[in-house]
Design a protein around this motif. Structure first.
Motif, PDB file in Angstrom:
ATOM      1  N   GLY A 152       5.535  -0.350  -5.654  1.00 36.66           N
ATOM      2  CA  GLY A 152       5.785   1.056  -5.750  1.00 36.66           C
ATOM      3  C   GLY A 152       7.217   1.280  -5.196  1.00 36.66           C
ATOM      4  N   LEU A 153       7.345   2.602  -4.711  1.00 41.44           N
ATOM      5  CA  LEU A 153       8.714   3.018  -3.885  1.00 41.44           C
ATOM      6  C   LEU A 153       8.375   2.993  -2.428  1.00 41.44           C
ATOM      7  N   ARG A 154       9.447   2.487  -1.749  1.00 39.32           N
ATOM      8  CA  ARG A 154       9.568   2.322  -0.338  1.00 39.32           C
ATOM      9  C   ARG A 154      10.406   3.141   0.022  1.00 39.32           C
ATOM     10  N   LEU A 155      10.287   3.917   1.090  1.00 36.94           N
ATOM     11  CA  LEU A 155      11.419   4.802   1.972  1.00 36.94           C
ATOM     12  C   LEU A 155      12.517   3.863   2.745  1.00 36.94           C
ATOM     13  N   GLY A 200      -1.733   3.653   9.584  1.00 35.24           N
ATOM     14  CA  GLY A 200      -0.992   4.771   8.811  1.00 35.24           C
ATOM     15  C   GLY A 200      -1.625   4.912   7.512  1.00 35.24           C
ATOM     16  N   ASN A 201      -0.706   5.550   6.609  1.00 39.21           N
ATOM     17  CA  ASN A 201      -1.138   6.398   5.687  1.00 39.21           C
ATOM     18  C   ASN A 201      -0.934   5.628   4.528  1.00 39.21           C
ATOM     19  N   SER A 202      -1.733   5.332   3.249  1.00 38.77           N
ATOM     20  CA  SER A 202      -1.636   4.559   2.556  1.00 38.77           C
ATOM     21  C   SER A 202      -2.274   5.173   1.145  1.00 38.77           C
ATOM     22  N   VAL A 203      -1.884   4.401  -0.076  1.00 36.61           N
ATOM     23  CA  VAL A 203      -2.245   5.226  -1.414  1.00 36.61           C
ATOM     24  C   VAL A 203      -2.557   3.702  -2.305  1.00 36.61           C
ATOM     25  N   THR A 204      -3.811   3.914  -2.707  1.00 36.54           N
ATOM     26  CA  THR A 204      -4.419   2.783  -3.455  1.00 36.54           C
ATOM     27  C   THR A 204      -4.562   3.251  -5.005  1.00 36.54           C
ATOM     28  N   GLN A 205      -3.837   2.580  -5.710  1.00 42.30           N
ATOM     29  CA  GLN A 205      -3.862   2.975  -7.274  1.00 42.30           C
ATOM     30  C   GLN A 205      -4.551   1.826  -8.154  1.00 42.30           C
ATOM     31  N   MET A 206      -5.097   1.878  -9.264  1.00 43.09           N
ATOM     32  CA  MET A 206      -5.786   1.436 -10.331  1.00 43.09           C
ATOM     33  C   MET A 206      -4.853   0.185 -10.585  1.00 43.09           C
ATOM     34  N   GLU A 207      -5.120  -1.026 -10.798  1.00 44.20           N
ATOM     35  CA  GLU A 207      -4.052  -1.971 -11.296  1.00 44.20           C
ATOM     36  C   GLU A 207      -4.043  -1.771 -12.523  1.00 44.20           C
ATOM     37  N   GLY A 208      -2.905  -2.035 -13.104  1.00 36.92           N
ATOM     38  CA  GLY A 208      -2.317  -2.150 -14.436  1.00 36.92           C
ATOM     39  C   GLY A 208      -2.029  -3.360 -14.881  1.00 36.92           C
ATOM     40  N   PRO A 209      -1.442  -3.691 -15.950  1.00 33.57           N
ATOM     41  CA  PRO A 209      -0.942  -2.363 -16.971  1.00 33.57           C
ATOM     42  C   PRO A 209      -2.314  -2.000 -17.737  1.00 33.57           C
ATOM     43  N   VAL A 210      -2.401  -0.779 -18.342  1.00 36.01           N
ATOM     44  CA  VAL A 210      -3.363  -0.133 -18.970  1.00 36.01           C
ATOM     45  C   VAL A 210      -2.802  -0.069 -20.454  1.00 36.01           C
ATOM     46  N   THR A 211      -3.601  -0.403 -21.267  1.00 34.54           N
ATOM     47  CA  THR A 211      -3.059  -0.140 -22.765  1.00 34.54           C
ATOM     48  C   THR A 211      -4.421   0.711 -23.478  1.00 34.54           C
ATOM     49  N   SER A 258       3.861   9.194 -26.645  1.00 33.20           N
ATOM     50  CA  SER A 258       4.813   9.635 -25.655  1.00 33.20           C
ATOM     51  C   SER A 258       4.422   9.506 -24.077  1.00 33.20           C
ATOM     52  N   ASP A 259       3.150   9.478 -23.941  1.00 34.64           N
ATOM     53  CA  ASP A 259       2.543   9.335 -22.550  1.00 34.64           C
ATOM     54  C   ASP A 259       2.992   7.742 -21.825  1.00 34.64           C
ATOM     55  N   SER A 260       3.383   6.919 -22.656  1.00 33.16           N
ATOM     56  CA  SER A 260       3.500   5.699 -22.267  1.00 33.16           C
ATOM     57  C   SER A 260       4.568   5.870 -21.184  1.00 33.16           C
ATOM     58  N   ALA A 261       4.493   5.262 -20.029  1.00 37.90           N
ATOM     59  CA  ALA A 261       5.098   5.419 -18.785  1.00 37.90           C
ATOM     60  C   ALA A 261       4.507   4.644 -17.651  1.00 37.90           C
ATOM     61  N   VAL A 262       5.076   4.649 -16.509  1.00 38.99           N
ATOM     62  CA  VAL A 262       4.615   4.158 -15.206  1.00 38.99           C
ATOM     63  C   VAL A 262       4.126   5.456 -14.503  1.00 38.99           C
ATOM     64  N   TYR A 263       2.903   5.467 -13.937  1.00 39.39           N
ATOM     65  CA  TYR A 263       2.340   6.618 -13.169  1.00 39.39           C
ATOM     66  C   TYR A 263       2.298   6.204 -11.775  1.00 39.39           C
ATOM     67  N   PHE A 264       2.765   7.266 -10.646  1.00 41.26           N
ATOM     68  CA  PHE A 264       2.598   6.729  -9.312  1.00 41.26           C
ATOM     69  C   PHE A 264       1.521   7.934  -8.664  1.00 41.26           C
ATOM     70  N   CYS A 265       0.705   7.515  -7.922  1.00 41.44           N
ATOM     71  CA  CYS A 265       0.138   8.467  -7.090  1.00 41.44           C
ATOM     72  C   CYS A 265       1.033   8.434  -5.633  1.00 41.44           C
ATOM     73  N   PHE A 287       3.869   6.179  -1.376  1.00 42.78           N
ATOM     74  CA  PHE A 287       3.537   6.012  -2.761  1.00 42.78           C
ATOM     75  C   PHE A 287       2.511   4.934  -2.889  1.00 42.78           C
ATOM     76  N   GLY A 288       1.628   4.913  -4.127  1.00 44.80           N
ATOM     77  CA  GLY A 288       0.964   3.826  -4.704  1.00 44.80           C
ATOM     78  C   GLY A 288       1.874   2.675  -5.419  1.00 44.80           C
ATOM     79  N   THR A 289       1.258   1.823  -5.779  1.00 47.60           N
ATOM     80  CA  THR A 289       2.220   0.637  -6.610  1.00 47.60           C
ATOM     81  C   THR A 289       2.451   0.843  -7.876  1.00 47.60           C
ATOM     82  N   GLY A 290       1.752   1.999  -8.433  1.00 52.96           N
ATOM     83  CA  GLY A 290       2.280   2.376  -9.855  1.00 52.96           C
ATOM     84  C   GLY A 290       1.292   1.636 -10.916  1.00 52.96           C
ATOM     85  N   THR A 291       1.060   2.196 -12.073  1.00 56.36           N
ATOM     86  CA  THR A 291       0.318   1.761 -13.232  1.00 56.36           C
ATOM     87  C   THR A 291       1.074   1.946 -14.393  1.00 56.36           C
TER      88      THR A 291
END
Lengths: 112, 112
Positions: free
Chosen positions: A42-45, B1-12, B83-90, B102-106
């Motif tokens: 992800g992104l780290r500050l 500390g704070n953390s965000v966990t996202q669904m592993e990708g990639p998703v097709t 057009s929704d193809s992209a990387v999504y970050f929580c 940030f999460g690691t991105g999907t």
């Protein structure tokens, strides 16, 4: 209104070289940020600046320095580049009233 | 500390399929929650956000509901387009301390 601009877009350095990444915003935002984006992390500050004249460390500040030159500009300096600093660097500024960060297009840096 | 966990990708997915990207968080207190999207070759841009429990953020056909009881903020869309193809970050942040975690991105790829 260009938003957040970053220069350069791409850069290749040799280990030990120095360089400065430039960032500017024309939205009159107070807070600005530098992030790095690495695969699977992800992104780290790196550093942030809450206002002109102030800067603070983020999660991964080692090997970097910053300067908040004025309200518009926030630069990131690598004094002695290392291969571990190969990454994509993003600058952002904050619209405080909406708590939304606006990002620049990024700088892709490779350190050989 | 704070953390965000996202669904592993990639998703097709195929065009017009239903999309869910899972996001859960760990934080002390009640953060604001965000989804950012990164289109190829661009910086991140805010897709939607929610600032308190049970809030629903929505934009461009995407929705996410802030669920305090499950500490989740899952992203959904009923019918995806190429057009929704992209990387999504929580991501999350706290009022008065706008640093984003940030999460690691999907990575999402939609095929026609």
């Amino acid at each position: 209104n260009a938003g957040v601009t970053q220069t350069p877009k791409f850069q290749v350095l040799k280990t030990g070289q120095s360089m400065t990444l430039q960032c500017a915003q024309d939205m009159n935002h107070n807070s600005m940020y530098w992030y790095r984006q690495d695969p699977g992390m992800g992104l780290r500050l790196i550093y942030y600046s809450a206002s002109e004249g102030t800067t603070d460390k983020g999660e991964v500040p080692n090997g970097y320095n910053v300067s908040r030159l004025n309200k518009r500009e926030f630069s990131l300096r690598l004094e002695s580049a290392a291969p571990s600093q190969t990454s994509v660097y993003f600058c952002a500024s904050l619209l405080a009233s909406y708590n939304e960060q606006f990002f620049g297009p990024g700088t892709r840096l490779t350190v050989l | 500390g704070n953390s965000v966990t996202q669904m592993e990708g990639p998703v097709t997915l195929s065009e017009e399929a239903f999309l869910t990207i899972n996001c859960t968080y760990t934080a002390t207190g009640y953060p604001s929650l965000f989804w950012y999207v990164q289109y190829p070759g661009e910086g991140l841009q805010l897709l939607l956000k929610a600032t308190k429990a049970d809030d629903k953020g929505s934009n461009k056909g995407f929705e996410a509901t802030y669920r305090k009881e499950t500490t989740s903020f899952h992203l959904e869309k009923g019918s995806v387009q190429v057009s929704d193809s992209a990387v999504y970050f929580c991501a999350l942040s706290f009022f008065g301390n706008e640093k984003l975690t940030f999460g690691t991105g999907t990575r999402l790829t939609i095929i026609p």
